[in-house]
Write a protein that holds these residues in place. Structure first.
Motif, PDB file in Angstrom:
ATOM      1  N   LEU A  15       5.692   3.025  13.775  1.00 47.61           N
ATOM      2  CA  LEU A  15       4.967   1.812  14.202  1.00 47.61           C
ATOM      3  C   LEU A  15       4.031   1.292  13.124  1.00 47.61           C
ATOM      4  O   LEU A  15       3.429   0.227  13.292  1.00 47.61           O
ATOM      5  CB  LEU A  15       4.172   2.100  15.482  1.00 47.61           C
ATOM      6  CG  LEU A  15       4.988   2.476  16.707  1.00 47.61           C
ATOM      7  CD1 LEU A  15       4.067   2.795  17.879  1.00 47.61           C
ATOM      8  CD2 LEU A  15       5.961   1.361  17.083  1.00 47.61           C
ATOM      9  N   GLY A  16       3.867   2.014  12.047  1.00 46.45           N
ATOM     10  CA  GLY A  16       2.966   1.578  10.989  1.00 46.45           C
ATOM     11  C   GLY A  16       1.515   1.632  11.436  1.00 46.45           C
ATOM     12  O   GLY A  16       1.130   2.428  12.291  1.00 46.45           O
TER      13      GLY A  16
ATOM     14  N   PHE B 208       3.793   0.694   2.611  1.00 46.09           N
ATOM     15  CA  PHE B 208       3.550  -0.326   3.628  1.00 46.09           C
ATOM     16  C   PHE B 208       3.431  -1.700   2.975  1.00 46.09           C
ATOM     17  O   PHE B 208       2.639  -1.887   2.044  1.00 46.09           O
ATOM     18  CB  PHE B 208       2.265  -0.035   4.406  1.00 46.09           C
ATOM     19  CG  PHE B 208       2.324   1.215   5.242  1.00 46.09           C
ATOM     20  CD1 PHE B 208       1.862   2.417   4.738  1.00 46.09           C
ATOM     21  CD2 PHE B 208       2.851   1.183   6.522  1.00 46.09           C
ATOM     22  CE1 PHE B 208       1.931   3.574   5.501  1.00 46.09           C
ATOM     23  CE2 PHE B 208       2.915   2.338   7.290  1.00 46.09           C
ATOM     24  CZ  PHE B 208       2.453   3.530   6.780  1.00 46.09           C
TER      25      PHE B 208
ATOM     26  N   THR C  28       5.897  -1.588   9.383  1.00 43.74           N
ATOM     27  CA  THR C  28       6.047  -0.276  10.017  1.00 43.74           C
ATOM     28  C   THR C  28       6.261   0.851   9.012  1.00 43.74           C
ATOM     29  O   THR C  28       6.300   2.012   9.388  1.00 43.74           O
ATOM     30  CB  THR C  28       7.217  -0.285  11.000  1.00 43.74           C
ATOM     31  OG1 THR C  28       8.371  -0.778  10.331  1.00 43.74           O
ATOM     32  CG2 THR C  28       6.911  -1.188  12.194  1.00 43.74           C
ATOM     33  N   GLY C  29       6.368   0.508   7.738  1.00 42.46           N
ATOM     34  CA  GLY C  29       6.428   1.534   6.707  1.00 42.46           C
ATOM     35  C   GLY C  29       7.834   1.909   6.288  1.00 42.46           C
ATOM     36  O   GLY C  29       8.776   1.839   7.086  1.00 42.46           O
TER      37      GLY C  29
ATOM     38  N   GLU D 131       4.915   7.234   1.666  1.00 39.55           N
ATOM     39  CA  GLU D 131       5.235   6.146   2.588  1.00 39.55           C
ATOM     40  C   GLU D 131       4.615   4.866   2.046  1.00 39.55           C
ATOM     41  O   GLU D 131       3.467   4.867   1.582  1.00 39.55           O
ATOM     42  CB  GLU D 131       4.702   6.437   3.990  1.00 39.55           C
ATOM     43  CG  GLU D 131       5.140   5.407   5.025  1.00 39.55           C
ATOM     44  CD  GLU D 131       5.419   6.027   6.374  1.00 39.55           C
ATOM     45  OE1 GLU D 131       4.879   7.102   6.648  1.00 39.55           O
ATOM     46  OE2 GLU D 131       6.179   5.398   7.152  1.00 39.55           O
TER      47      GLU D 131
ATOM     48  N   TYR E 194       0.851  -1.180   0.000  1.00 40.50           N
ATOM     49  CA  TYR E 194       0.000   0.000   0.000  1.00 40.50           C
ATOM     50  C   TYR E 194       0.894   1.240   0.000  1.00 40.50           C
ATOM     51  O   TYR E 194       1.989   1.229   0.561  1.00 40.50           O
ATOM     52  CB  TYR E 194      -0.902   0.036   1.236  1.00 40.50           C
ATOM     53  CG  TYR E 194      -2.137  -0.820   1.130  1.00 40.50           C
ATOM     54  CD1 TYR E 194      -2.080  -2.191   1.361  1.00 40.50           C
ATOM     55  CD2 TYR E 194      -3.369  -0.263   0.780  1.00 40.50           C
ATOM     56  CE1 TYR E 194      -3.224  -2.978   1.258  1.00 40.50           C
ATOM     57  CE2 TYR E 194      -4.511  -1.042   0.674  1.00 40.50           C
ATOM     58  CZ  TYR E 194      -4.429  -2.398   0.918  1.00 40.50           C
ATOM     59  OH  TYR E 194      -5.557  -3.173   0.803  1.00 40.50           O
TER      60      TYR E 194
ATOM     61  N   ASN F 197      -0.836  13.511   3.398  1.00 40.34           N
ATOM     62  CA  ASN F 197      -2.193  14.019   3.626  1.00 40.34           C
ATOM     63  C   ASN F 197      -3.245  13.340   2.751  1.00 40.34           C
ATOM     64  O   ASN F 197      -4.297  13.930   2.469  1.00 40.34           O
ATOM     65  CB  ASN F 197      -2.244  15.530   3.409  1.00 40.34           C
ATOM     66  CG  ASN F 197      -1.329  16.258   4.374  1.00 40.34           C
ATOM     67  OD1 ASN F 197      -1.314  15.958   5.563  1.00 40.34           O
ATOM     68  ND2 ASN F 197      -0.536  17.171   3.854  1.00 40.34           N
TER      69      ASN F 197
ATOM     70  N   GLY G 169      -5.224   9.321   1.847  1.00 43.93           N
ATOM     71  CA  GLY G 169      -5.499   7.981   2.363  1.00 43.93           C
ATOM     72  C   GLY G 169      -4.599   6.928   1.738  1.00 43.93           C
ATOM     73  O   GLY G 169      -3.926   7.172   0.741  1.00 43.93           O
ATOM     74  N   LEU G 170      -4.595   5.747   2.318  1.00 38.59           N
ATOM     75  CA  LEU G 170      -3.806   4.646   1.772  1.00 38.59           C
ATOM     76  C   LEU G 170      -4.457   4.079   0.530  1.00 38.59           C
ATOM     77  O   LEU G 170      -5.679   3.981   0.434  1.00 38.59           O
ATOM     78  CB  LEU G 170      -3.655   3.521   2.802  1.00 38.59           C
ATOM     79  CG  LEU G 170      -2.594   3.736   3.857  1.00 38.59           C
ATOM     80  CD1 LEU G 170      -3.202   4.436   5.064  1.00 38.59           C
ATOM     81  CD2 LEU G 170      -1.972   2.421   4.262  1.00 38.59           C
TER      82      LEU G 170
ATOM     83  N   GLN H 126       0.929   5.547   0.765  1.00 37.23           N
ATOM     84  CA  GLN H 126       0.243   6.666   1.392  1.00 37.23           C
ATOM     85  C   GLN H 126       0.983   7.953   1.029  1.00 37.23           C
ATOM     86  O   GLN H 126       2.085   8.205   1.517  1.00 37.23           O
ATOM     87  CB  GLN H 126       0.197   6.492   2.906  1.00 37.23           C
ATOM     88  CG  GLN H 126      -0.606   7.563   3.632  1.00 37.23           C
ATOM     89  CD  GLN H 126      -0.656   7.316   5.127  1.00 37.23           C
ATOM     90  OE1 GLN H 126       0.310   6.851   5.719  1.00 37.23           O
ATOM     91  NE2 GLN H 126      -1.784   7.619   5.756  1.00 37.23           N
TER      92      GLN H 126
END
Lengths: 115, 114
Positions: B41-42, A90, A107-108, A88, A36, A41, A43-44, A38
């Protein structure tokens, strides 16, 4: 129990160079895996997913990921970075819970693109 | 266009207050989820629901409860807000159909507890 490890919290690459975001997973079952994204500002958004079909998965915006069972890895790559890729990312693994899917997020990794 | 709507983008509350975060989806999805997102922390799963009136604890349910009285609405409740619950809260929904596990996310609620 399932888990996912993103090996880098921050990656910086120059525009036009390759991108590699690393992800390792553990799962008791044959996992489904996702990436995913992001943007600031926003959404994922689903980038791509692996669900036991082809091991090389193509996603949106030129990204792809390869499922390697022997290495328990699902790294995300792109041949040439663009400024709009700054975001970011994930890595996500799914597991079954009472017959339904439960997703566990890493954790990204924050990707920075250098002009 | 599919949509998951969270009622507030920013919220400021005081310690000890009862806080309601609302989420509505218009895709007739069976599954709904509440996550919190913290730097480094994701996303961590707080609670999820696979059907109306059903709820299951996620990885960090302490200090939270949920309500799902209607299929399209999933509410997160902080019974007595504390400063360590300051975070970005994300609601998501998905279809139960196997092979269609894609999550649709709301834009998030940034909660500050003072």
């Amino acid at each position: 129990a399932q888990s996912v490890t993103q090996l880098d919290s921050h990656v910086s690459v120059s525009e036009g160079t390759p991108v590699l975001l690393r992800c390792n997973y553990s799962s008791s079952y044959s996992p489904s895996l996702f990436w995913y994204v992001q943007h600031p500002n926003k959404g994922l958004q689903l980038l791509l997913k692996y669900t036991s079909a082809a091991t090389l998965v193509k996603g949106i915006n030129g990204f792809e990921a390869e499922f390697k069972k022997s290495e328990t890895s699902f790294h995300l790559t792109k041949p040439s970075a663009h400024m709009s890729d700054a975001a970011e990312y994930f890595c996500v693994v799914s597991d079954l819970f009472f017959g339904n899917e439960k997703l566990t997020f890493g954790t990204g990794t924050r990707l920075t693109i250098i002009p | 266009d599919v949509k998951v709507t969270q009622s507030s983008r920013y919220l400021v509350k005081r310690t000890g207050e009862k806080v309601f975060l609302e989420c509505v989806q218009d895709m007739d999805h069976e599954n709904m989820f509440w996550y919190r997102q913290d730097p480094g922390l994701g996303l961590r799963l707080i609670y999820f629901s696979y059907d109306v009136k059903m709820k299951e604890k996620g990885d960090i349910p302490e200090g939270y409860s949920v309500s799902r009285e209607k299929k399209e609405r999933f509410s997160l409740i902080l019974e007595s807000a504390s400063t360590n619950q300051t975070s970005m809260y994300l609601c998501a929904s998905s279809s139960r159909r196997r092979g269609d596990e894609k999550l649709f996310f709301g834009s998030g609620t940034q909660l500050s507890v003072l």
